[in-house]
Design a protein around this motif. Structure first.
Motif, PDB file in Angstrom:
ATOM      1  N   ASN A 190       4.505   0.672   0.606  1.00 26.61           N
ATOM      2  CA  ASN A 190       4.872   0.116   1.917  1.00 26.61           C
ATOM      3  C   ASN A 190       4.310  -1.289   2.045  1.00 26.61           C
ATOM      4  O   ASN A 190       3.180  -1.548   1.634  1.00 26.61           O
ATOM      5  N   GLU A 213       7.239  -2.119  11.159  1.00 25.10           N
ATOM      6  CA  GLU A 213       6.932  -1.370  12.384  1.00 25.10           C
ATOM      7  C   GLU A 213       5.835  -2.010  13.220  1.00 25.10           C
ATOM      8  O   GLU A 213       5.748  -1.784  14.413  1.00 25.10           O
ATOM      9  N   ILE A 243      -2.328   0.807  10.863  1.00 21.66           N
ATOM     10  CA  ILE A 243      -2.548   2.022  10.077  1.00 21.66           C
ATOM     11  C   ILE A 243      -3.977   2.132   9.566  1.00 21.66           C
ATOM     12  O   ILE A 243      -4.386   3.180   9.092  1.00 21.66           O
ATOM     13  N   GLN A 274       2.727  -1.283  13.253  1.00 25.47           N
ATOM     14  CA  GLN A 274       1.825  -0.234  13.708  1.00 25.47           C
ATOM     15  C   GLN A 274       0.544  -0.350  12.900  1.00 25.47           C
ATOM     16  O   GLN A 274       0.580  -0.415  11.665  1.00 25.47           O
ATOM     17  N   THR A 303      -5.047  -3.532   9.382  1.00 23.37           N
ATOM     18  CA  THR A 303      -3.891  -3.403   8.495  1.00 23.37           C
ATOM     19  C   THR A 303      -2.734  -2.819   9.295  1.00 23.37           C
ATOM     20  O   THR A 303      -2.881  -1.770   9.925  1.00 23.37           O
ATOM     21  N   TYR A 304      -1.607  -3.537   9.248  1.00 25.01           N
ATOM     22  CA  TYR A 304      -0.409  -3.124   9.964  1.00 25.01           C
ATOM     23  C   TYR A 304       0.718  -2.832   8.993  1.00 25.01           C
ATOM     24  O   TYR A 304       0.916  -3.571   8.019  1.00 25.01           O
ATOM     25  N   LEU A 305       1.470  -1.795   9.269  1.00 22.90           N
ATOM     26  CA  LEU A 305       2.665  -1.457   8.521  1.00 22.90           C
ATOM     27  C   LEU A 305       3.779  -2.402   8.958  1.00 22.90           C
ATOM     28  O   LEU A 305       3.971  -2.636  10.157  1.00 22.90           O
ATOM     29  N   GLU A 313      -2.383  -7.599   6.267  1.00 18.46           N
ATOM     30  CA  GLU A 313      -3.819  -7.418   6.481  1.00 18.46           C
ATOM     31  C   GLU A 313      -4.338  -8.644   7.206  1.00 18.46           C
ATOM     32  O   GLU A 313      -4.139  -9.775   6.750  1.00 18.46           O
ATOM     33  N   CYS A 325       2.514  -4.065   3.936  1.00 18.99           N
ATOM     34  CA  CYS A 325       1.514  -4.137   5.002  1.00 18.99           C
ATOM     35  C   CYS A 325       1.073  -5.584   5.174  1.00 18.99           C
ATOM     36  O   CYS A 325       1.172  -6.393   4.248  1.00 18.99           O
ATOM     37  N   ARG A 345       0.862  -1.181   0.000  1.00 18.61           N
ATOM     38  CA  ARG A 345       0.000   0.000   0.000  1.00 18.61           C
ATOM     39  C   ARG A 345       0.901   1.235   0.000  1.00 18.61           C
ATOM     40  O   ARG A 345       1.709   1.390   0.908  1.00 18.61           O
ATOM     41  N   GLN A 346       0.737   2.044  -1.016  1.00 19.96           N
ATOM     42  CA  GLN A 346       1.538   3.270  -1.166  1.00 19.96           C
ATOM     43  C   GLN A 346       3.027   2.991  -0.948  1.00 19.96           C
ATOM     44  O   GLN A 346       3.700   3.656  -0.162  1.00 19.96           O
TER      45      GLN A 346
END
Length: 179
Positions: free
Chosen positions: A40, A74, A78, A76, A69-71, A44, A42, A37-38
């Motif tokens: 990065n 990291e 998002i 984190q 959804t996590y980055l 899901e 991720c 995603r963009q």
């Protein structure tokens, strides 16, 4: 960086405060999917319910309702999506089961064998994620291992949800080009 980034996240989901605040009791995580995603990486994670009926291989499987959804790396969160409030799920009845657990491909597995398959699947996700992050060499064997495991372990009744959440991941690792 750790080698087990996806599997560690998966095993700690129920203790993560950001999820405890938004996921209702009774929902459990399905197998994660990787997505870009963009620019990065991720992960899901779909959340759904199961309902035990007391009959062998007749545990009810309900639609995927939530997606976290996590980055990566990291870990984190998002995005958090309640699919009930998306146009794509307008006709989905989240209170009606879509299938049964254990589907034919895993019906022969006992609990220990199923847990082992799930652990192997998460380990394959870890290896693919590390290669996508440039932390490990890309290995076609890792892609093949992930595809062979995901296509076996994910309940076919959940295929439409996995495909809607991450079409590229679904086509490469679960549906192998199915429409």
């Amino acid at each position: 960086m750790k080698d087990n980034i996806i599997s560690e996240l998966f095993h700690t989901l129920k203790r993560r405060p950001e999820l405890q605040a938004v996921i209702p009791m009774g929902y459990t995580p399905g197998l994660p999917m990787l997505n870009i995603r963009q620019d990065n990486l991720c992960v899901e994670i779909p959340f759904l319910r199961y309902k035990v009926t007391g009959e062998k291989d007749r545990t009810l499987v309900y639609p995927v309702r939530y997606v976290a959804t996590y980055l990566v790396p990291e870990m984190q969160m998002i995005r958090f999506t309640d699919l009930a409030f998306t146009p794509a799920a307008a006709k989905v009845d989240f209170n009606r089961p879509v299938g049964y657990f254990r589907h034919q491909a895993i019906a022969h597995l006992n609990r220990r064998e199923y847990d082992s398959l799930r652990s192997e699947t998460l380990a394959a996700l870890d290896r693919v994620a590390l290669s996508m992050l440039g932390q490990a060499p890309e290995d076609p064997a890792d892609d093949a291992a992930l595809a062979s495991r995901m296509s076996v372990i994910v309940e076919p009744s959940l295929y439409p949800f996995y495909k809607a959440i991450s079409p590229l991941f679904f086509n490469k690792y679960i549906g192998h080009g199915q429409n």
